[in-house]
Motif scaffolding. Structure first.
Motif, PDB file in Angstrom:
ATOM      1  N   THR A   1      36.324  55.722  40.443  1.00 43.64           N
ATOM      2  CA  THR A   1      35.668  54.895  39.076  1.00 43.64           C
ATOM      3  C   THR A   1      36.669  53.343  39.286  1.00 43.64           C
ATOM      4  O   THR A   1      37.509  53.452  39.525  1.00 43.64           O
ATOM      5  N   ARG A   2      35.557  52.817  38.882  1.00 43.23           N
ATOM      6  CA  ARG A   2      35.686  51.565  38.971  1.00 43.23           C
ATOM      7  C   ARG A   2      35.897  50.881  37.320  1.00 43.23           C
ATOM      8  O   ARG A   2      36.002  51.457  36.662  1.00 43.23           O
ATOM      9  N   PHE A   3      36.587  49.725  37.589  1.00 49.58           N
ATOM     10  CA  PHE A   3      37.351  49.515  35.911  1.00 49.58           C
ATOM     11  C   PHE A   3      37.911  47.513  36.376  1.00 49.58           C
ATOM     12  O   PHE A   3      37.906  47.415  37.440  1.00 49.58           O
ATOM     13  N   LEU A   4      37.822  47.334  34.953  1.00 50.24           N
ATOM     14  CA  LEU A   4      38.100  45.940  35.448  1.00 50.24           C
ATOM     15  C   LEU A   4      39.497  45.568  34.740  1.00 50.24           C
ATOM     16  O   LEU A   4      40.003  46.344  33.833  1.00 50.24           O
ATOM     17  N   ALA A   5      40.614  44.776  34.773  1.00 49.92           N
ATOM     18  CA  ALA A   5      41.579  44.113  34.589  1.00 49.92           C
ATOM     19  C   ALA A   5      42.015  42.575  35.415  1.00 49.92           C
ATOM     20  O   ALA A   5      40.824  42.292  35.607  1.00 49.92           O
ATOM     21  N   THR A   6      42.797  42.468  34.064  1.00 49.34           N
ATOM     22  CA  THR A   6      43.988  40.830  34.326  1.00 49.34           C
ATOM     23  C   THR A   6      44.691  41.011  34.733  1.00 49.34           C
ATOM     24  O   THR A   6      45.417  42.149  34.898  1.00 49.34           O
ATOM     25  N   TRP A   7      45.235  39.691  34.794  1.00 44.25           N
ATOM     26  CA  TRP A   7      46.139  39.822  35.801  1.00 44.25           C
ATOM     27  C   TRP A   7      46.799  38.102  35.253  1.00 44.25           C
ATOM     28  O   TRP A   7      46.269  37.051  35.179  1.00 44.25           O
ATOM     29  N   ARG A   8      48.415  38.397  35.076  1.00 44.03           N
ATOM     30  CA  ARG A   8      48.293  36.721  34.991  1.00 44.03           C
ATOM     31  C   ARG A   8      50.428  36.242  35.382  1.00 44.03           C
ATOM     32  O   ARG A   8      51.060  38.230  35.141  1.00 44.03           O
ATOM     33  N   THR A   9      51.040  35.721  35.761  1.00 41.50           N
ATOM     34  CA  THR A   9      52.109  35.116  36.538  1.00 41.50           C
ATOM     35  C   THR A   9      53.172  35.376  35.164  1.00 41.50           C
ATOM     36  O   THR A   9      52.762  35.157  34.671  1.00 41.50           O
ATOM     37  N   THR A  10      54.144  36.209  35.249  1.00 37.28           N
ATOM     38  CA  THR A  10      55.829  36.367  34.503  1.00 37.28           C
ATOM     39  C   THR A  10      56.857  35.401  35.089  1.00 37.28           C
ATOM     40  O   THR A  10      56.484  34.974  36.104  1.00 37.28           O
TER      41      THR A  10
ATOM     42  N   GLN B   1      53.430  36.176  43.889  1.00 41.19           N
ATOM     43  CA  GLN B   1      53.925  35.789  42.672  1.00 41.19           C
ATOM     44  C   GLN B   1      53.634  37.099  41.715  1.00 41.19           C
ATOM     45  O   GLN B   1      52.940  37.519  42.036  1.00 41.19           O
ATOM     46  N   ARG B   2      54.702  36.785  40.765  1.00 35.81           N
ATOM     47  CA  ARG B   2      55.050  37.912  40.008  1.00 35.81           C
ATOM     48  C   ARG B   2      54.269  38.148  38.860  1.00 35.81           C
ATOM     49  O   ARG B   2      54.026  36.712  38.256  1.00 35.81           O
ATOM     50  N   GLY B   3      53.230  39.050  38.801  1.00 42.51           N
ATOM     51  CA  GLY B   3      52.865  39.805  37.574  1.00 42.51           C
ATOM     52  C   GLY B   3      52.681  40.183  37.198  1.00 42.51           C
ATOM     53  O   GLY B   3      53.107  41.898  37.351  1.00 42.51           O
ATOM     54  N   ARG B   4      51.699  40.344  35.678  1.00 41.24           N
ATOM     55  CA  ARG B   4      52.064  41.048  35.603  1.00 41.24           C
ATOM     56  C   ARG B   4      49.846  42.197  34.914  1.00 41.24           C
ATOM     57  O   ARG B   4      49.066  40.929  34.876  1.00 41.24           O
ATOM     58  N   LEU B   5      49.479  43.606  35.624  1.00 43.66           N
ATOM     59  CA  LEU B   5      48.195  43.485  35.086  1.00 43.66           C
ATOM     60  C   LEU B   5      47.926  44.299  34.063  1.00 43.66           C
ATOM     61  O   LEU B   5      48.370  45.395  33.718  1.00 43.66           O
ATOM     62  N   THR B   6      46.965  44.095  33.471  1.00 45.27           N
ATOM     63  CA  THR B   6      46.537  44.935  32.162  1.00 45.27           C
ATOM     64  C   THR B   6      45.443  45.509  32.522  1.00 45.27           C
ATOM     65  O   THR B   6      44.461  44.330  32.861  1.00 45.27           O
ATOM     66  N   LEU B   7      45.793  46.911  32.367  1.00 49.32           N
ATOM     67  CA  LEU B   7      44.226  47.029  32.856  1.00 49.32           C
ATOM     68  C   LEU B   7      42.523  46.788  31.067  1.00 49.32           C
ATOM     69  O   LEU B   7      43.717  46.721  29.893  1.00 49.32           O
ATOM     70  N   ALA B   8      42.438  46.433  31.614  1.00 48.65           N
ATOM     71  CA  ALA B   8      40.635  45.247  30.389  1.00 48.65           C
ATOM     72  C   ALA B   8      39.637  47.240  29.733  1.00 48.65           C
ATOM     73  O   ALA B   8      39.420  47.284  28.032  1.00 48.65           O
ATOM     74  N   LEU B   9      39.308  47.255  30.721  1.00 53.59           N
ATOM     75  CA  LEU B   9      37.902  48.259  30.242  1.00 53.59           C
ATOM     76  C   LEU B   9      37.802  49.094  31.521  1.00 53.59           C
ATOM     77  O   LEU B   9      36.934  48.947  32.783  1.00 53.59           O
ATOM     78  N   ALA B  10      36.540  50.032  31.623  1.00 53.28           N
ATOM     79  CA  ALA B  10      35.752  51.221  32.871  1.00 53.28           C
ATOM     80  C   ALA B  10      34.731  50.041  32.246  1.00 53.28           C
ATOM     81  O   ALA B  10      34.692  49.461  31.909  1.00 53.28           O
ATOM     82  N   TRP B  11      34.291  49.759  33.957  1.00 53.70           N
ATOM     83  CA  TRP B  11      32.351  49.676  34.767  1.00 53.70           C
ATOM     84  C   TRP B  11      32.551  50.485  35.581  1.00 53.70           C
ATOM     85  O   TRP B  11      32.257  50.419  36.453  1.00 53.70           O
ATOM     86  N   PRO B  12      31.996  51.445  34.917  1.00 51.54           N
ATOM     87  CA  PRO B  12      31.087  52.506  35.522  1.00 51.54           C
ATOM     88  C   PRO B  12      30.012  52.191  36.699  1.00 51.54           C
ATOM     89  O   PRO B  12      29.506  51.368  35.581  1.00 51.54           O
ATOM     90  N   ASP B  13      30.255  52.720  37.394  1.00 51.41           N
ATOM     91  CA  ASP B  13      28.680  52.995  38.502  1.00 51.41           C
ATOM     92  C   ASP B  13      27.387  53.354  38.019  1.00 51.41           C
ATOM     93  O   ASP B  13      27.692  54.009  37.779  1.00 51.41           O
ATOM     94  N   GLU B  14      26.334  52.893  38.943  1.00 53.08           N
ATOM     95  CA  GLU B  14      25.300  53.158  38.212  1.00 53.08           C
ATOM     96  C   GLU B  14      24.651  54.443  39.100  1.00 53.08           C
ATOM     97  O   GLU B  14      24.563  55.747  38.911  1.00 53.08           O
ATOM     98  N   ASP B  15      25.221  54.818  40.358  1.00 54.72           N
ATOM     99  CA  ASP B  15      25.399  55.493  41.426  1.00 54.72           C
ATOM    100  C   ASP B  15      26.156  56.380  41.260  1.00 54.72           C
ATOM    101  O   ASP B  15      27.787  55.886  41.887  1.00 54.72           O
ATOM    102  N   LEU B  16      26.307  57.718  40.518  1.00 57.69           N
ATOM    103  CA  LEU B  16      27.353  58.205  40.790  1.00 57.69           C
ATOM    104  C   LEU B  16      28.010  58.457  42.132  1.00 57.69           C
ATOM    105  O   LEU B  16      28.951  59.112  42.682  1.00 57.69           O
ATOM    106  N   ALA B  17      26.724  58.792  42.947  1.00 58.32           N
ATOM    107  CA  ALA B  17      27.408  59.173  44.418  1.00 58.32           C
ATOM    108  C   ALA B  17      28.691  58.516  44.944  1.00 58.32           C
ATOM    109  O   ALA B  17      29.324  58.227  45.714  1.00 58.32           O
ATOM    110  N   GLN B  18      28.024  56.655  44.313  1.00 59.55           N
ATOM    111  CA  GLN B  18      28.620  55.909  44.414  1.00 59.55           C
ATOM    112  C   GLN B  18      30.293  55.761  43.728  1.00 59.55           C
ATOM    113  O   GLN B  18      31.430  55.419  45.216  1.00 59.55           O
ATOM    114  N   GLU B  19      30.255  55.994  43.288  1.00 58.66           N
ATOM    115  CA  GLU B  19      31.920  56.088  41.687  1.00 58.66           C
ATOM    116  C   GLU B  19      31.903  57.232  42.761  1.00 58.66           C
ATOM    117  O   GLU B  19      33.662  57.348  42.741  1.00 58.66           O
ATOM    118  N   ARG B  20      31.391  58.922  43.260  1.00 57.80           N
ATOM    119  CA  ARG B  20      32.303  59.376  43.735  1.00 57.80           C
ATOM    120  C   ARG B  20      33.043  59.678  45.522  1.00 57.80           C
ATOM    121  O   ARG B  20      33.898  59.434  45.775  1.00 57.80           O
TER     122      ARG B  20
END
Length: 242
Positions: A233-242, A210-229
């Motif tokens: 880096t983690r983020f949240l996004a939304t997707w809907r069909t086009t 399915q064709r769609g479009r993803l839009t970046l929503a906001l950052a969602w940082p890890d508490e554990d910096l080692a895990q993030e490295r």
């Protein structure tokens, strides 16, 4: 003859010379220890598949739980004393630790690792963002001025869909939108959000045909910096069909 997973007591008994002999044998292999932002470090490792016993699954309400992992043995001195690294074989298989490395018996002889293979199991998508170019142009549909289109930037990401109502509420998703938790970069090369890609930017993305479009929503940082490295880096996004 297969090599058996050595116990802590066995490692202590054979000592550093014995561990060196094991790692020099044909049972071991050359690997690279990878940490984001620094050069890869070559090392020698014994890698063996290691399956836990788990618990019985006769009851349908309590199915069998079985964790399949790999065992790793490296000489003490290899840069694996803290989490945040990946272990990469010369064949390209990637392992990451799922528990802190263990100094065998505290004797500074060897590191015992519990590893999870990731290579070939993690879906990587490519997002394409169009950056703003110099000056303004007239939007033919609205007649309004908008920034001119610039170069396109392709970024690898790993995306996981979530139905968690708290996360959906956080990004303000409606019923027609899918919410995704993402990490920048690939397993082998995790990264932070590209500096020239901002929140609200969007990219074409096809999901399950399915064709769609993803839009970046906001950052969602890890508490554990080692895990993030280690994973990007983690983020949240939304997707809907086009």
């Amino acid at each position: 003859m297969s090599f058996q997973i050595p116990s802590k007591a066995f490692v202590q008994r054979i000592g550093r010379p014995g561990v060196q002999a094991v790692l020099a044998s044909d049972h071991a292999q050359d690997v690279l220890i990878r940490r984001p932002g620094v050069a890869d470090v070559p090392a020698r490792a014994l890698l063996l598949p290691w399956s836990d016993e788990g618990r019985g699954g006769a009851d349908a309400k309590a199915p069998e739980v079985r964790s399949v992992a790999w065992f790793g043995l490296l000489l003490h001195g290899a840069p694996v004393s803290s989490l945040g690294f990946s272990l990469v074989t010369l064949g390209g298989q990637v392992f990451t630790p799922d528990s802190p490395p263990e100094n065998a018996g505290g004797a500074d002889v060897a590191w015992l690792l519990r590893l999870t293979p990731l290579h070939g199991r993690t879906r990587v998508s490519t997002l394409t963002f169009t950056l703003s170019g110099p000056g303004l142009v007239t939007d033919p549909e609205t007649g309004n001025k908008r920034p001119a289109s610039g170069a396109a930037v392709e970024v690898p990401v790993r995306l996981t869909a979530t139905t968690d109502p708290r996360i959906r509420e956080t990004v303000g998703a409606d019923q027609a939108e899918l919410v995704l938790v993402g990490r920048w970069g690939s397993v082998e090369h995790p990264q932070a959000r590209p500096a020239n890609v901002g929140w609200g930017s969007s990219s074409p993305l096809e999901l399950d045909g399915q064709r769609g479009r993803l839009t970046l929503a906001l950052a969602w940082p890890d508490e554990d910096l080692a895990q993030e490295r280690q994973f990007g880096t983690r983020f949240l996004a939304t997707w809907r069909t086009t």
